[in-house]
Design an enzyme around this catalytic site. Sequence first.
Site, PDB file in Angstrom:
ATOM      1  CE1 TYR A 144      -2.295   3.277   2.613  1.00 14.94           C
ATOM      2  CE2 TYR A 144      -3.646   2.606   0.761  1.00 14.94           C
ATOM      3  CZ  TYR A 144      -3.365   3.505   1.771  1.00 14.94           C
ATOM      4  OH  TYR A 144      -4.144   4.630   1.933  1.00 14.94           O
ATOM      5  CG  ASP A 239       5.928   3.583   0.479  1.00 15.30           C
ATOM      6  OD1 ASP A 239       4.720   3.420   0.205  1.00 15.30           O
ATOM      7  OD2 ASP A 239       6.308   4.192   1.503  1.00 15.30           O
ATOM      8  CE  LYS A 267       2.747   4.734   8.013  1.00 13.79           C
ATOM      9  NZ  LYS A 267       1.360   4.723   8.499  1.00 13.79           N
TER      10      LYS A 267
END
Length: 428
Positions: A144, A239, A267
Amino acid sequence: MTTSRSRRWFARAQQILPGGVDSPVRAFKAVGATPLFIRRAEGARLEDVDGNRYIDYVMSWGPLIHGHAPRGLVKALAAAARLGTSYGAPSPLEVELGERVRRRVPSIERVRFVSSGTEATMSAVRVARAATTREKIIKFAGCYHGHADAFLVQAGSGALTLGVPTSPGVTSGAAQDTLLASYNDIASVHRAFDANRREVAALIVEPIAGNMGVVPPADGFLRALRQVCDANGALLIFDEVISGFRASPGGAQALAGVKPDMTCLGKIIGGGLPVGAYGGRADLMDLVSPAGPVYQAGTLSGNPLAMTAGIWCLDHLTPKLYGTLAALGSRLAAGLAGAAREARVALQVNALGSILTPFFTDRPVRDYLSATSANTEQYARFFRAMLARGVYPPPSQFEAWFLSAAHTVKDVDSTIAAAREAMREIRS
Ligand code: KE4
């Protein structure tokens, strides 16, 4: 343990927020429960509006490697807020954080801060397409990269791995340029490249998958991706929104010794405030406006509060902390596996450093297919049984559990004790 106030808040929330939440996984649909509304959090603990306290293993889905509201971070943010909450103009803080990122991830020669992981990945793909003048990208089933149209795609019919939309509103035009491969299966990557010769701009991958649950890369897989991208003139995008500064001080790329052309972050570099970043080779990033023609912008990009949080978080990541987190992670992983064995429940625990996922299946989990062989109903029962015992795991089988500097051995041992009871309770 009552959750009546959460229920009332959820009923009220559903009148104004689609599904009562601002991000789907929070609605607890995958685990058949009513979401808890949180009043406060501190260290490794969440407290809901009914006053119930939980050991938290979601930790805001990864940003909180130092735990909730570390004293020093709160102090730094309070001071920063007094100097202004946003300038809409450059500030030294962006440069300070950018230089810290580059020191830790040398493949990032230039970096652009944005406000989410989605913005980071969609912008990195735009740069790759501009740099190569090619249109297709390859991603992996189960990975994702945020909710940009190009990523909301699943393997379509036919062996050519053509993408089809996974969400209404994503056009076939947006999906058709996304090709699907299978994680840890380099042959599937070769097939996608061979069927689209000289058309692939980039391959984007979670170098440690976290969004089908934790699935580490097989030995040599990331190096093989580097080689196949080089052989096909495509760019390699890591990613690292989850793995960045989580897997090691230099992220997954440092662990694997593989240098991507671009990296996406998020994050941890925001410590819980809205931040994303994309960066990489200077010749690629200097294509980004205003240095180059590739447009990308953001009102709150490089926001002083988020930059302050990122600087504090990176400055407080010590080599010792990674050792402590890894020890806690393996203690928890072994404890969950032992609890399942004792109750004769089929469980595979994938763990790497301070992230892990217990999969309710008897098959080793190394890709999307094996991950989805897990018994999600059993996971849901396990989740509810743990919640009732004051432990707050991710409300989905296909997410990572996160440990932090605030978790203690005592927390982990209490979690294992709760898991032993929960496993006995759910034994089908
Ligand atoms: P955001 O746009 O949610 O900040 O980041 C998107 C993203 C990109 N890349 C990776 C590897 C990610 O894990 C994410 C977001 N992760 C999910 C949890 N698996 C966020 C939680 C949510 O969607 O509510």
